[in-house]
Design a protein around this motif. Structure first.
Motif, PDB file in Angstrom:
ATOM      1  N   PRO A   4       0.844  -1.193   0.000  1.00  0.00           N
ATOM      2  CA  PRO A   4       0.000   0.000   0.000  1.00  0.00           C
ATOM      3  C   PRO A   4       0.883   1.248   0.000  1.00  0.00           C
ATOM      4  O   PRO A   4       1.983   1.235   0.574  1.00  0.00           O
ATOM      5  N   SER A   6       0.640   3.794   1.680  1.00  0.00           N
ATOM      6  CA  SER A   6       0.837   4.248   3.060  1.00  0.00           C
ATOM      7  C   SER A   6       2.080   3.644   3.706  1.00  0.00           C
ATOM      8  O   SER A   6       2.567   4.158   4.708  1.00  0.00           O
ATOM      9  N   SER A   7       2.630   2.569   3.139  1.00  0.00           N
ATOM     10  CA  SER A   7       3.814   1.934   3.729  1.00  0.00           C
ATOM     11  C   SER A   7       5.129   2.524   3.216  1.00  0.00           C
ATOM     12  O   SER A   7       6.192   2.159   3.710  1.00  0.00           O
ATOM     13  N   ASN A  21      -9.609   2.060  -4.222  1.00  0.00           N
ATOM     14  CA  ASN A  21     -10.497   2.919  -3.457  1.00  0.00           C
ATOM     15  C   ASN A  21     -11.912   2.799  -4.020  1.00  0.00           C
ATOM     16  O   ASN A  21     -12.091   2.383  -5.162  1.00  0.00           O
ATOM     17  N   ASN A  48      -1.616  10.668  10.848  1.00  0.00           N
ATOM     18  CA  ASN A  48      -2.321   9.810   9.896  1.00  0.00           C
ATOM     19  C   ASN A  48      -2.481  10.465   8.524  1.00  0.00           C
ATOM     20  O   ASN A  48      -3.406  10.160   7.782  1.00  0.00           O
ATOM     21  N   ARG A  62      -5.039  11.217   3.466  1.00  0.00           N
ATOM     22  CA  ARG A  62      -5.223  10.523   4.739  1.00  0.00           C
ATOM     23  C   ARG A  62      -4.750   9.083   4.584  1.00  0.00           C
ATOM     24  O   ARG A  62      -4.776   8.520   3.493  1.00  0.00           O
ATOM     25  N   GLU A  63      -4.309   8.502   5.683  1.00  0.00           N
ATOM     26  CA  GLU A  63      -3.785   7.138   5.643  1.00  0.00           C
ATOM     27  C   GLU A  63      -4.804   6.151   5.086  1.00  0.00           C
ATOM     28  O   GLU A  63      -4.450   5.262   4.304  1.00  0.00           O
ATOM     29  N   GLU A  64      -6.062   6.293   5.452  1.00  0.00           N
ATOM     30  CA  GLU A  64      -7.060   5.336   4.969  1.00  0.00           C
ATOM     31  C   GLU A  64      -7.223   5.400   3.452  1.00  0.00           C
ATOM     32  O   GLU A  64      -7.562   4.398   2.829  1.00  0.00           O
ATOM     33  N   ASP A  65      -6.950   6.546   2.846  1.00  0.00           N
ATOM     34  CA  ASP A  65      -7.024   6.648   1.385  1.00  0.00           C
ATOM     35  C   ASP A  65      -5.751   6.117   0.729  1.00  0.00           C
ATOM     36  O   ASP A  65      -5.818   5.429  -0.292  1.00  0.00           O
ATOM     37  N   SER A  66      -4.591   6.422   1.325  1.00  0.00           N
ATOM     38  CA  SER A  66      -3.340   5.948   0.724  1.00  0.00           C
ATOM     39  C   SER A  66      -3.145   4.440   0.896  1.00  0.00           C
ATOM     40  O   SER A  66      -2.410   3.827   0.128  1.00  0.00           O
ATOM     41  N   ARG A  67      -3.838   3.839   1.870  1.00  0.00           N
ATOM     42  CA  ARG A  67      -3.773   2.368   2.036  1.00  0.00           C
ATOM     43  C   ARG A  67      -4.413   1.649   0.854  1.00  0.00           C
ATOM     44  O   ARG A  67      -4.115   0.489   0.597  1.00  0.00           O
ATOM     45  N   MET A  68      -5.303   2.341   0.151  1.00  0.00           N
ATOM     46  CA  MET A  68      -6.055   1.719  -0.946  1.00  0.00           C
ATOM     47  C   MET A  68      -5.389   1.940  -2.308  1.00  0.00           C
ATOM     48  O   MET A  68      -5.962   1.599  -3.334  1.00  0.00           O
TER      49      MET A  68
END
Length: 75
Positions: A4, A6-7, A21, A48, A62-68
């Motif tokens: 992802p 985010s990593s 997403n 985050n 945001r982290e939840e968006d970059s995780r996807m």
């Protein structure tokens, strides 16, 4: 190796492989330059949220968006 976005650590670069997403957010990210085969660099990370350099612009996600956003790290 697929990771992802985010990593990716600050200063690290990656190639975007896919956006998983929800469709509305994927469309917005695509409009900002987050598309498959684009290179992206993490330039700042705080709590985050992280800022990424893509197509000459710095975009905060945001982290939840970059995780996807699935990427392959570049050396």
């Amino acid at each position: 190796m697929v990771l992802p976005l985010s990593s990716i650590n600050t200063g690290g670069s990656a190639k975007i492989l896919a956006l998983v997403n929800p469709p509305l957010m994927a469309g917005r990210l695509s409009d900002l330059g987050f598309e498959p085969e684009e290179a992206v660099t993490c330039v700042l990370r705080k709590r985050n949220i992280a800022a990424y350099l893509v197509r000459g612009a710095v975009i905060a996600l945001r982290e939840e968006d970059s995780r996807m956003i699935l990427v392959e790290a570049l050396s």
